[in-house]
Design a protein around this motif. Structure first.
Motif, PDB file in Angstrom:
ATOM      1  N   GLU A 103       0.994  -1.099   0.099  1.00 43.57           N
ATOM      2  CA  GLU A 103      -0.191  -0.096  -0.182  1.00 43.57           C
ATOM      3  C   GLU A 103       0.793   1.111   0.018  1.00 43.57           C
ATOM      4  N   LYS A 127      -7.539  10.208  -5.320  1.00 39.04           N
ATOM      5  CA  LYS A 127      -7.237   9.610  -6.722  1.00 39.04           C
ATOM      6  C   LYS A 127      -8.625   9.234  -7.599  1.00 39.04           C
ATOM      7  N   GLY A 160      -3.866   3.156  -6.121  1.00 40.56           N
ATOM      8  CA  GLY A 160      -4.992   3.295  -5.153  1.00 40.56           C
ATOM      9  C   GLY A 160      -6.199   3.806  -5.469  1.00 40.56           C
ATOM     10  N   ASN A 180       1.167   4.096  -2.879  1.00 40.93           N
ATOM     11  CA  ASN A 180       0.775   5.481  -2.658  1.00 40.93           C
ATOM     12  C   ASN A 180       2.289   6.441  -3.172  1.00 40.93           C
ATOM     13  N   ALA A 197      -6.018   2.614   2.884  1.00 36.75           N
ATOM     14  CA  ALA A 197      -5.024   2.183   3.464  1.00 36.75           C
ATOM     15  C   ALA A 197      -4.405   2.712   4.696  1.00 36.75           C
TER      16      ALA A 197
HETATM   17 MG    MG Z   1      -3.077   3.956  -1.266  1.00 40.79          MG
END
Ligand code: MG
Ligand code: ADP
Length: 591
Positions: free
Chosen positions: A29, A79, A92, A33, A97
């Motif tokens: 995760e 996002k 993501g 990112n 997360a």
């Molecule tokens: Mg993420």
């Protein structure tokens, strides 16, 4: 009954159970990112397999104070621009997360937005959020996760050893790095570098550094384009395989995914050129429209669902098969390279004692596999005259496999080509020819049988004969007629005509019984038939040890040229190797 709403921390801890199962998932995760933030360099430091510390630092666009506060909230993401879950441009999109990680660990985020002069840091401990405070962090972001799962001790018990967690993290990072060759990655554990991949331009270079240089040198490029799908990547030659399918990678729209379908496709594509216990290495990249694939099947986004899986399956299989056909006629380049290396890399004195030939040339040929070494050792060429010398002009050299010049050790055909020489393993080559002939007959009129005047009786144990008899129908399709003969014995009434006079029927039946018992779990009839036919081909081929005259040898070479996949026997070993004149000249120091 009283229904109550769960507190936020508990909700996040429950979500953490799905999103962050183990340290590798947290690493995944955080690195995703960093990639989404447009980073070009990502460094990861771990302690205790990620259990006591995971630190990920990047040089991406960073966050300002407000974004930092929002980042640690659940379902807060930068996002997903619209509300279309199918239009996903980032790795993501679920916005959970950081909230999940913060609920089960001590999380600290230090960041500075690229255009801003001041940096900020924020902490979350077991779900408790602190106020942000100024930080002197350089542009980019560093996220530290300490004591993962300290807030949910039950989960701690499921963690594996530090080493196992580290391996899972390394695997995760390698997969991500294969999807983003132009980002540089490093991974350190307890201060020691365990993986690094510098940023490169070409996918090929990244695959070399992750999967090894060998892989690219022994891989076929895979390319296909059908409807909305583009497929790219590499798949190893059948002569370059592994004992597990662990080195088969699939990427969909830039995202590493785990899909069992991939292994099935690879197995199907290589079915004819590999034994079952060998697995090729592949790295395949599918690009398609975002509405063809759902990445939101799994909280960890590790799996995807295709709208039309049958289409994707057929695309993968046919692209790999096509590449195998194109490339498999010539054997793996590494064969020659290895031989050249073996010739060269051996110290001069090491093996000379073995050769009684006194005028050993200054360069010796030790270090090769025994048989090849002996085949080349001078005394063998003298005291064991080649069994045949063919007229130099009878067979033109332009044929890819050239003109047969000699047979040595009753198994290796030496042929001269326009540009060098070829050595053919006659047993391996013939096995492939017989196999292909079987398959052709099977596909058209069925395999031609030959009845035996007196049935051959083979005694087996009860269970062997029973499982063999269960396959009587398929065996009959393959030209082999068997009947029960009582007490575990089997009567063979007819055999494939190609095997007539060549095969040891007793041994063939026993081998088939083993084959069938061993693979009884396989439900796919076609695989069974292939296995039977492959087994029979092995029995019907010219054994090593049979002398052949020039005509027979040349006939074998010509047949090989016309036979699909003749570069490997059906166990995936090469059937021929080639040494160019240039290689030979190099070996003799002329170049
Ligand atoms: Mg993420
Ligand atoms: P998601 O990635 O699904 O949006 P996360 O919880 O992983 O959810 O992250 C929340 C938000 O925090 C992201 O949408 C992004 O705006 C921001 N963020 C997280 N990590 C970074 C990073 N390394 N650099 C810049 N922004 C980040």
């Amino acid at each position: 009954m009283r229904i109550r709403y769960l507190p936020e921390t508990l909700i996040n801890q429950i979500a953490a159970g799905e999103v962050i199962e183990r340290p590798f998932a947290a690493v995944k995760e955080l690195v995703e990112n960093a990639i989404d933030a447009g980073s070009t360099q990502i460094h990861i430091d771990l302690r205790a397999g990620g259990k006591s510390l995971i630190s990920v630092s990047d040089n991406g666009h960073g966050m300002d104070r407000n974004d930092l506060i929002a980042a640690i909230d659940r379902h807060a993401t930068s996002k997903l621009s619209g509300d279309d879950l199918f239009n996903i441009a980032y790795l993501g999109f679920r916005g959970e997360a950081l909230a999940s990680i913060g609920a089960v660990s001590r999380l600290k985020i230090m960041t500075r937005a690229a255009q801003s002069s001041e940096g900020w840091e924020i902490r979350v401990e077991g779900g408790r959020k602190f106020e942000p405070s100024p930080s002197g962090h350089p542009a980019g972001t560093q996220i530290e996760v300490r004591d993962l799962f300290y807030a949910t001790p039950a989960r701690l018990k499921f963690l594996k050893t530090n080493r196992a967690e580290l391996l899972a993290i390394k695997d995760t990072l390698q997969r991500l790095s294969m999807a983003f060759p132009n980002i540089g990655f490093t991974l350190s554990h307890e201060g020691q570098k365990v993986f690094s991949a510098p940023a490169v331009q070409a996918l090929q270079e990244r695959l070399s550094s992750v999967l090894g240089r060998d892989f690219i040198q022994n891989a076929m490029p895979i390319e296909a384009q059908r409807e909305n799908f583009t497929l790219n990547g590499y798949a190893s030659l059948p002569t370059h395989t592994r004992g597990t399918s662990g080195h088969q990678y699939l990427f969909v729209n830039g995202r590493p995914v785990r899909d069992k379908m991939l292994h099935g496709c690879v197995r199907a594509a290589y079915a004819d050129v590999l034994p079952r216990d060998r697995h090729p290495m592949v790295a395949l990249y599918i690009e398609t429209l975002s509405n063809e694939v759902d990445v939101n099947v799994h909280p960890a986004k590790a799996e995807v669902r295709f709208r039309d899986p049958v289409f994707v399956r057929s695309l993968l299989i046919s692209a790999i098969k096509h590449a195998l056909f194109e490339h498999a006629k010539t054997s793996a380049p590494s064969n020659t390279a290895h031989i050249l290396e073996a010739f060269r890399s051996t110290p001069l004195s090491k093996n000379t004692a073995r050769t009684p030939y006194t005028r050993t040339p200054a360069r010796t040929y030790g270090g090769l596999a025994e048989s090849v070494q002996q085949a080349y050792a001078p005394q063998h060429l003298f005291d064991q005259a080649p069994s045949v010398r063919s007229e130099p002009h009878e067979t033109p050299l332009e044929y890819p496999l050239g003109a047969a010049r000699a047979q040595i050790h009753e198994n290796y055909i030496i042929a001269q080509t326009e540009k060098g020489m070829v050595i053919v393993d006659q047993h391996a080559a013939h096995e492939r020819l017989v196999y292909e002939k079987f398959k052709l007959q099977l596909a058209h009129q069925g395999i031609e049988k030959q009845g035996l005047l007196t049935p051959e009786i083979v005694s087996l144990n009860e269970s062997e004969s029973e499982s063999l008899l269960n396959f009587a129908e398929q065996l009959a399709q393959c030209g082999l007629e068997i009947e029960a003969f009582g007490n575990g014995a089997i009567a063979v009434q007819a055999i494939p005509a190609i095997l007539s006079g060549k095969a040891d029927i007793q041994k063939l039946i026993r081998d088939l019984a083993d084959e069938i018992t061993e693979h009884n779990h396989s439900q796919i009839l076609e695989e069974h038939i292939n296995a039977i036919v492959s087994r029979m081909a092995c029995h019907g081929s010219v054994r090593s040890g049979r002398r052949m005259n020039a005509e027979e040898m040349n006939a074998l070479l010509r047949q090989m040229e016309e036979t699909p996949l003749s570069g490997q026997c059906n166990h995936g070993r090469p059937t021929s190797i080639e040494l160019s004149l240039l290689d030979i000249e190099k070996l003799f120091g002329r170049r």
